[in-house]
Design an enzyme around this catalytic site. Structure first.
Site, PDB file in Angstrom:
ATOM      1  N   GLU A   1       1.126   1.597  41.856  1.00  0.00           N
ATOM      2  CA  GLU A   1       0.830  -1.070  42.288  1.00  0.00           C
ATOM      3  C   GLU A   1       0.112  -1.222  40.541  1.00  0.00           C
ATOM      4  O   GLU A   1      -0.995  -0.769  40.149  1.00  0.00           O
ATOM      5  CB  GLU A   1       0.659  -1.207  43.282  1.00  0.00           C
ATOM      6  CG  GLU A   1      -1.154  -0.804  43.563  1.00  0.00           C
ATOM      7  CD  GLU A   1      -2.306  -1.240  44.986  1.00  0.00           C
ATOM      8  OE1 GLU A   1      -3.060  -1.725  45.055  1.00  0.00           O
ATOM      9  OE2 GLU A   1      -1.073  -1.321  46.083  1.00  0.00           O
TER      10      GLU A   1
ATOM     11  N   HIS B   1       0.232  -5.552  48.703  1.00  0.00           N
ATOM     12  CA  HIS B   1      -1.703  -5.073  48.969  1.00  0.00           C
ATOM     13  C   HIS B   1      -1.776  -6.966  49.313  1.00  0.00           C
ATOM     14  O   HIS B   1      -3.320  -7.513  48.627  1.00  0.00           O
ATOM     15  CB  HIS B   1      -2.128  -4.659  47.269  1.00  0.00           C
ATOM     16  CG  HIS B   1      -3.179  -4.254  47.989  1.00  0.00           C
ATOM     17  ND1 HIS B   1      -3.716  -3.133  46.917  1.00  0.00           N
ATOM     18  CD2 HIS B   1      -3.975  -4.597  49.096  1.00  0.00           C
ATOM     19  CE1 HIS B   1      -4.821  -2.741  47.319  1.00  0.00           C
ATOM     20  NE2 HIS B   1      -5.121  -3.624  48.743  1.00  0.00           N
TER      21      HIS B   1
ATOM     22  N   ARG C   1      -4.727   3.262  51.122  1.00  0.00           N
ATOM     23  CA  ARG C   1      -4.326   3.427  49.184  1.00  0.00           C
ATOM     24  C   ARG C   1      -3.291   3.979  49.366  1.00  0.00           C
ATOM     25  O   ARG C   1      -2.702   4.534  50.000  1.00  0.00           O
ATOM     26  CB  ARG C   1      -5.275   4.022  48.677  1.00  0.00           C
ATOM     27  CG  ARG C   1      -6.878   3.901  49.180  1.00  0.00           C
ATOM     28  CD  ARG C   1      -7.045   2.269  49.151  1.00  0.00           C
ATOM     29  NE  ARG C   1      -7.281   2.504  47.235  1.00  0.00           N
ATOM     30  CZ  ARG C   1      -8.205   0.897  46.712  1.00  0.00           C
ATOM     31  NH1 ARG C   1      -7.901   0.212  47.549  1.00  0.00           N
ATOM     32  NH2 ARG C   1      -7.785   0.897  45.285  1.00  0.00           N
TER      33      ARG C   1
END
Length: 321
Positions: free
Chosen positions: A269, A287, A240
């Site tokens: 993000e 991601h 993360r």
């Protein structure tokens, strides 16, 4: 699976857009409300909030305490993804709301991505691609990369994904060390356990992050850890974005305190630090660690199995503890 009730009368709230297959299935079987398309959210909650029994979300969109508390009939929150830190678990538990996620089905692809990032920054794959596309090859020689065989791979978080990363790294001839909340007894004896992240970073050529997000792990990789990783070390993050102090990472890269980074996740993000965009020793991904057709289908199937299971039998497959 046979339903014990007419699911078309069950109101669900999807917090943010998920893959079309999930949306189509839920629209055909439930009464689905799309939170991100609702302009007047206060009016919606006033008119429909009392009937919403399920939330469908993801590790990106989460579910806040405010939203959870505004849905008095809420029974279950189903998250598309393994990470659930954006969901207020305490608020859900206080209301006896069941929370599910999708562990297990994405381990292989996330581990593959970690290895892709290790190879990408070491062999300068993305940089070499840009070199060829710019037409530079006929007139210039491309520089050398680094071999990963014989290097030390330090993994922060030796859970299911971490162990898959270790197996892949070891297959490439890397030595494995790790940090976990406690030493594992079910891994090869030659995996070295380190008592803290700084010690692991000091022993690593590649520091790979595969731990959960949340308040307990926020900025676990900070300036001290990056300094311990050193000028020849690389940071790889498929966990993360919150687990890394991003400002400290940018500073370490700018100062040459670490050799480079491979990042699939970011602290804010989809925003990414502009300072990283021009760095050839950094590989940036949007991601996508679980982003394969096979894995996303398996994740979707598990979300729907949890959801249908709850409303059919009050049983789910992968409840968050």
């Amino acid at each position: 699976m046979k339903d014990n009730a007419d699911t078309h009368a069950i109101d669900l709230l999807m917090v943010g857009p998920l893959i079309p297959e999930i949306i189509a299935y839920l629209e055909g079987k439930y009464r689905l409300h799309k939170w991100w398309t609702i302009e007047d959210k206060e009016t919606f909650l006033r008119e429909h909030g009392a009937t919403v029994r399920g939330i469908v979300t993801s590790g990106r969109f989460g579910a806040t305490k405010t939203l959870i508390d505004s849905l008095p009939a809420l029974e279950v929150i189903n998250s598309f993804g393994v990470g659930y830190d954006p969901i207020d678990i305490d608020a859900a538990h206080a209301r006896n709301v069941v929370v599910t996620n999708t562990p297990g089905v994405l381990d292989d692809c996330v581990a593959d991505t970690a290895l892709a990032l290790i190879l990408g920054v070491s062999r300068r794959i993305a940089e070499a691609d840009r070199f060829v596309r710019a037409g530079r090859w006929p007139n210039e020689s491309f520089g050398l990369g680094r071999k990963i065989g014989g290097k030390r791979c330090g993994i922060v978080g030796l859970g299911n994904i971490g162990r898959q990363i270790a197996a892949r790294a070891e297959a490439f001839g890397m030595d494995i060390a790790y940090y976990n909340r406690r030493a594992r007894t079910d891994v090869p004896a030659h995996y070295r356990y380190c008592e803290d992240v700084v010690s692991l970073a000091r022993e690593s050529d590649y520091l790979v992050l595969a731990l959960p997000g949340g308040s307990a792990t926020r900025h676990i990789v900070n300036a001290e850890v990056l300094k311990a990783l050193g000028q020849d070390g690389y940071l790889i993050n498929v966990a993360r974005g919150s687990v890394v102090d991003e400002a400290a990472l940018v500073q370490a890269l700018q100062a040459g305190e670490i050799a480079g980074a491979g990042l699939d996740v970011f602290e804010h993000e989809p925003k990414t630090p502009e300072a990283l965009w021009s760095m050839d020793n950094v590989v940036l991904l949007p991601h996508i660690a679980s982003g394969t057709h096979e894995t996303r289908k398996a994740m979707a199937d598990l979300v729907l199995k949890n959801l249908d299971g709850w409303f059919a039998t009050r049983e789910v497959v992968t409840q968050v503890v």
